[in-house]
Design a protein around this motif. Structure first.
Motif, PDB file in Angstrom:
ATOM      1  N   MET A  72      -6.954  -4.530   4.900  1.00 58.92           N
ATOM      2  CA  MET A  72      -6.350  -3.273   5.333  1.00 58.92           C
ATOM      3  C   MET A  72      -7.362  -2.419   6.089  1.00 58.92           C
ATOM      4  O   MET A  72      -7.027  -1.814   7.120  1.00 58.92           O
TER       5      MET A  72
ATOM      6  N   PHE B   2       0.829  -1.202   0.000  1.00 58.76           N
ATOM      7  CA  PHE B   2       0.000   0.000   0.000  1.00 58.76           C
ATOM      8  C   PHE B   2       0.867   1.257   0.000  1.00 58.76           C
ATOM      9  O   PHE B   2       2.064   1.216   0.317  1.00 58.76           O
TER      10      PHE B   2
ATOM     11  N   PRO C  60      -6.891   3.068   1.927  1.00 58.60           N
ATOM     12  CA  PRO C  60      -6.039   2.042   1.305  1.00 58.60           C
ATOM     13  C   PRO C  60      -5.886   2.217  -0.203  1.00 58.60           C
ATOM     14  O   PRO C  60      -6.844   2.098  -0.957  1.00 58.60           O
TER      15      PRO C  60
ATOM     16  N   ASP D  75      -2.715   3.958   5.842  1.00 62.92           N
ATOM     17  CA  ASP D  75      -3.091   2.958   4.834  1.00 62.92           C
ATOM     18  C   ASP D  75      -4.453   2.346   5.146  1.00 62.92           C
ATOM     19  O   ASP D  75      -5.230   2.057   4.243  1.00 62.92           O
TER      20      ASP D  75
END
Length: 124
Positions: free
Chosen positions: A44, A19, A113, A109
Motif C-alpha cells: 500500500m 484498508f 495505511p 490509504d
C-alpha cells in the motif's frame, strides 16, 4: 464496506486485505506470505500514494453487478478501491468523477495505511 467489497471480488479470490478508505489488495495465495499485515502495508505504501505525473494517476472504473458502487483500478497488481454511490455528490456520476474520487481514497490509504479487515486462511 466489508460486505460490498466481498460482493465486488470474484469469489475465486479469497485472500485479500481491506484498508480504512476502501482500497484492498488481493493476494494470490496468502499462505505463502510470512506476515500478511506487513506485506499489505508495504504494498500500500509503494503503490497507494498518488503523485502528479506518476503512474498512480492512471485509473479505470469497473461497474459492479452484485452490489452498489464501483471499483477503481490503477497500477499495483491486485489493488482496487471500492467507491459507494453515497460517497459522491452526483447521483449519476461519470467514470471520471468516480475514478478521481477513488484515486483520492487510494492515496489516503497509501499515505496512512490502516488495515480494517483481512480475509483468507491467515486472517489473524
Amino acid at each position: 464496506m466489508i460486505e460490498h467489497v466481498q460482493l465486488a471480488i470474484n469469489p475465486k479470490f479469497q485472500d485479500w486485505v481491506l484498508f480504512e478508505n476502501g482500497t484492498y489488495i488481493i493476494f494470490d495465495d496468502i499462505s505463502t506470505v510470512e506476515d500478511v499485515k506487513k506485506e499489505a502495508v508495504k504494498l500500500m505504501k509503494e503503490f497507494g500514494p498518488v503523485y502528479a505525473g506518476g503512474s498512480a494517476g492512471d485509473f479505470s472504473v469497473i461497474h459492479l453487478n452484485l452490489t452498489e458502487g464501483w471499483l477503481v483500478t490503477g497500477h499495483g497488481y491486485g489493488m482496487y478501491t471500492y467507491v459507494h454511490p453515497s460517497e459522491l455528490d452526483n447521483e449519476s456520476p461519470n467514470d471520471l468523477e468516480i475514478g478521481l474520487y477513488g484515486r483520492s481514497k487510494r492515496d489516503s490509504d497509501g499515505q496512512n495505511p490502516e488495515i480494517i479487515h483481512i480475509n483468507g486462511s491467515k486472517a489473524l
